[in-house]
Design a protein around this motif. Sequence first.
Motif, PDB file in Angstrom:
ATOM      1  N   GLY A   9       0.850  -1.201   0.000  1.00 17.61           N
ATOM      2  CA  GLY A   9       0.000   0.000   0.000  1.00 17.61           C
ATOM      3  C   GLY A   9       0.873   1.233   0.000  1.00 17.61           C
ATOM      4  O   GLY A   9       1.416   1.618   1.044  1.00 17.61           O
ATOM      5  N   ILE A  12      -0.646   8.055  -0.492  1.00 20.45           N
ATOM      6  CA  ILE A  12      -0.187   9.318   0.113  1.00 20.45           C
ATOM      7  C   ILE A  12       0.629   9.047   1.378  1.00 20.45           C
ATOM      8  O   ILE A  12       1.676   9.644   1.597  1.00 20.45           O
ATOM      9  CB  ILE A  12      -1.408  10.223   0.452  1.00 20.45           C
ATOM     10  CG1 ILE A  12      -2.046  10.757  -0.832  1.00 20.45           C
ATOM     11  CG2 ILE A  12      -0.996  11.377   1.367  1.00 20.45           C
ATOM     12  CD1 ILE A  12      -3.277  11.635  -0.611  1.00 20.45           C
ATOM     13  N   GLN A  74      -8.547  -8.111   2.156  1.00 22.36           N
ATOM     14  CA  GLN A  74      -8.081  -8.660   0.870  1.00 22.36           C
ATOM     15  C   GLN A  74      -6.562  -8.823   0.867  1.00 22.36           C
ATOM     16  O   GLN A  74      -6.039  -9.877   0.499  1.00 22.36           O
ATOM     17  CB  GLN A  74      -8.522  -7.713  -0.253  1.00 22.36           C
ATOM     18  CG  GLN A  74      -8.276  -8.288  -1.625  1.00 22.36           C
ATOM     19  CD  GLN A  74      -8.670  -7.298  -2.718  1.00 22.36           C
ATOM     20  OE1 GLN A  74      -9.215  -6.217  -2.441  1.00 22.36           O
ATOM     21  NE2 GLN A  74      -8.400  -7.650  -3.938  1.00 22.36           N
ATOM     22  N   GLY A 125      -1.043  13.000   9.367  1.00 14.97           N
ATOM     23  CA  GLY A 125      -1.190  13.382   7.964  1.00 14.97           C
ATOM     24  C   GLY A 125       0.048  13.129   7.120  1.00 14.97           C
ATOM     25  O   GLY A 125       1.036  12.554   7.589  1.00 14.97           O
ATOM     26  N   LYS A 234      -8.478  12.815   2.593  1.00 16.47           N
ATOM     27  CA  LYS A 234      -9.632  12.975   1.705  1.00 16.47           C
ATOM     28  C   LYS A 234     -10.966  12.856   2.448  1.00 16.47           C
ATOM     29  O   LYS A 234     -11.091  12.076   3.396  1.00 16.47           O
ATOM     30  CB  LYS A 234      -9.583  11.900   0.613  1.00 16.47           C
ATOM     31  CG  LYS A 234      -8.425  12.060  -0.350  1.00 16.47           C
ATOM     32  CD  LYS A 234      -8.316  10.862  -1.292  1.00 16.47           C
ATOM     33  CE  LYS A 234      -7.010  10.913  -2.066  1.00 16.47           C
ATOM     34  NZ  LYS A 234      -6.645   9.642  -2.689  1.00 16.47           N
TER      35      LYS A 234
HETATM   36  P1  NAP Z   1      -4.433   6.673  -0.525  1.00 17.08           P
HETATM   37  O1  NAP Z   1      -3.474   7.734  -0.940  1.00 17.08           O
HETATM   38  O2  NAP Z   1      -5.737   6.536  -1.204  1.00 17.08           O
HETATM   39  O3  NAP Z   1      -3.616   5.291  -0.599  1.00 17.08           O
HETATM   40  C1  NAP Z   1      -4.176   4.036  -0.359  1.00 17.08           C
HETATM   41  C2  NAP Z   1      -3.309   3.019  -1.072  1.00 17.08           C
HETATM   42  O4  NAP Z   1      -3.819   1.710  -0.807  1.00 17.08           O
HETATM   43  C3  NAP Z   1      -3.315   3.206  -2.594  1.00 17.08           C
HETATM   44  O5  NAP Z   1      -2.000   3.111  -3.088  1.00 17.08           O
HETATM   45  C4  NAP Z   1      -4.184   2.046  -3.092  1.00 17.08           C
HETATM   46  O6  NAP Z   1      -3.809   1.543  -4.328  1.00 17.08           O
HETATM   47  C5  NAP Z   1      -3.913   1.011  -2.012  1.00 17.08           C
HETATM   48  N1  NAP Z   1      -5.037   0.069  -1.915  1.00 17.08           N
HETATM   49  C6  NAP Z   1      -6.321   0.359  -1.563  1.00 17.08           C
HETATM   50  N2  NAP Z   1      -7.069  -0.736  -1.577  1.00 17.08           N
HETATM   51  C7  NAP Z   1      -6.253  -1.759  -1.952  1.00 17.08           C
HETATM   52  C8  NAP Z   1      -6.448  -3.125  -2.152  1.00 17.08           C
HETATM   53  N3  NAP Z   1      -7.647  -3.704  -1.965  1.00 17.08           N
HETATM   54  N4  NAP Z   1      -5.388  -3.879  -2.550  1.00 17.08           N
HETATM   55  C9  NAP Z   1      -4.175  -3.300  -2.753  1.00 17.08           C
HETATM   56  N5  NAP Z   1      -3.921  -1.992  -2.568  1.00 17.08           N
HETATM   57  C10 NAP Z   1      -4.959  -1.233  -2.171  1.00 17.08           C
HETATM   58  O7  NAP Z   1      -4.775   6.790   1.035  1.00 17.08           O
HETATM   59  P2  NAP Z   1      -3.850   7.288   2.233  1.00 17.08           P
HETATM   60  O8  NAP Z   1      -4.156   8.719   2.487  1.00 17.08           O
HETATM   61  O9  NAP Z   1      -2.439   6.849   2.017  1.00 17.08           O
HETATM   62  O10 NAP Z   1      -4.522   6.471   3.446  1.00 17.08           O
HETATM   63  C11 NAP Z   1      -4.173   5.122   3.750  1.00 17.08           C
HETATM   64  C12 NAP Z   1      -4.763   4.782   5.118  1.00 17.08           C
HETATM   65  O11 NAP Z   1      -4.198   5.668   6.104  1.00 17.08           O
HETATM   66  C13 NAP Z   1      -6.285   4.944   5.205  1.00 17.08           C
HETATM   67  O12 NAP Z   1      -6.826   3.923   6.019  1.00 17.08           O
HETATM   68  C14 NAP Z   1      -6.428   6.313   5.866  1.00 17.08           C
HETATM   69  O13 NAP Z   1      -7.651   6.420   6.554  1.00 17.08           O
HETATM   70  C15 NAP Z   1      -5.239   6.340   6.788  1.00 17.08           C
HETATM   71  N6  NAP Z   1      -4.732   7.677   7.147  1.00 17.08           N
HETATM   72  C16 NAP Z   1      -4.560   8.653   6.198  1.00 17.08           C
HETATM   73  C17 NAP Z   1      -4.075   9.906   6.597  1.00 17.08           C
HETATM   74  C18 NAP Z   1      -3.883  11.033   5.602  1.00 17.08           C
HETATM   75  O14 NAP Z   1      -3.716  12.182   6.037  1.00 17.08           O
HETATM   76  N7  NAP Z   1      -3.903  10.791   4.303  1.00 17.08           N
HETATM   77  C19 NAP Z   1      -3.745  10.163   7.927  1.00 17.08           C
HETATM   78  C20 NAP Z   1      -3.884   9.134   8.848  1.00 17.08           C
HETATM   79  C21 NAP Z   1      -4.377   7.899   8.451  1.00 17.08           C
HETATM   80  P3  NAP Z   1      -4.060   2.401  -5.677  1.00 17.08           P
HETATM   81  O15 NAP Z   1      -2.913   3.369  -5.693  1.00 17.08           O
HETATM   82  O16 NAP Z   1      -4.006   1.373  -6.738  1.00 17.08           O
HETATM   83  O17 NAP Z   1      -5.413   3.049  -5.515  1.00 17.08           O
END
Ligand code: NAP
Length: 294
Positions: A9, A12, A74, A125, A234
């Motif tokens: 994964g 961001i 998954q 973040g 997001k």
């Molecule tokens: P993101 O940028 O949307 O990244 C999620 C990543 O997971 C993407 O690369 C996506 O692949 C991959 N992914 C999603 N579903 C998948 C699956 N079924 N199989 C394989 N890969 C999969 O989200 P993010 O901001 O990094 O957030 C990730 C987690 O951290 C979330 O649970 C979020 O709530 C948490 N979080 C985020 C923040 C923040 O500020 N952004 C802060 C704290 C916690 P693709 O690139 O192919 O879509």
Amino acid sequence: MAMKVGFVGLGIMGRPMALNLQKAGHRLWVHGRRSSTMQPLVDAGASACASPAEVAKNADVVFVMVSDTPDVEQVILAEKGVVHGARPGTIVVDMSTISPAATRRMAGELHSKKVEMLDAPVSGGEVGAVNGTLSIMVGGKKDVFDKVLPLFQAMGKNIVHVGENGAGQVAKACNQIVVAVTIEAVSEALTFARKNGVDAAKVRAALMGGFAGSKILEVHGQRMLDNDFKPGFKVKLHQKDLRIVMEDAGKLGLALPGAALVAQHLNALMGAGDGELDSSAIVKAVERLSALAR
Ligand code: NAP
């Protein structure tokens, strides 16, 4: 001591977190479902893997940082999932924000295969992920936490072992309640200032020094003033987090009226096609209630 580390994964959050593990001298195996997301890690020396199972075959500790509960299920349990490459003693660390109940179920399933699991969601973040200053809230066995601590220290600063499996996700849900309700409060305050014809930027500056001051007023308040809703965190992920909170509260027979209100505003933003915006866009939902244009 350098360790064999896996990371699945690379969005961001995941990409900079994995890079920080690499910078700390650990050997990395990575998997992203779109191979382009792996390239920056491969350029920095990591090995690209075709599946989460292949990551687990090579690494002793496998981090997962994907979106929602079904995604983690998954990546860990499905065909070609982590569990099919893991050995007895492998440690799986899920850092995504997901359901505490599903976390407990997965930890039990992995435990029956002698694979250890920690839930370790984060706060702070993208900036915290890049700078290695995340807050990390951890659920699982203390001895397993102690083994992974040096790796957590490469990604974060405030690292707390909260309790058994699921306790980290409960702490993260608490974090998301505070963040969501505070964004709502800041949105309402700045909208109130605007509607009164008073300079909202000056109101924010005046409030920063008193009891209303907070990181949310500082960072999200500024985004609202700048009309800059580039994520960040997001709307669709914040909606997911409050869904987790409300589902759990429903099962417990617990009323959380403030969180429920913000969940409705996030639903409205999703309906308006704003799911990819930063969740400081809650201010737009507040403004639309009173037909205030940006
Ligand atoms: P993101 O940028 O949307 O990244 C999620 C990543 O997971 C993407 O690369 C996506 O692949 C991959 N992914 C999603 N579903 C998948 C699956 N079924 N199989 C394989 N890969 C999969 O989200 P993010 O901001 O990094 O957030 C990730 C987690 O951290 C979330 O649970 C979020 O709530 C948490 N979080 C985020 C923040 C923040 O500020 N952004 C802060 C704290 C916690 P693709 O690139 O192919 O879509």
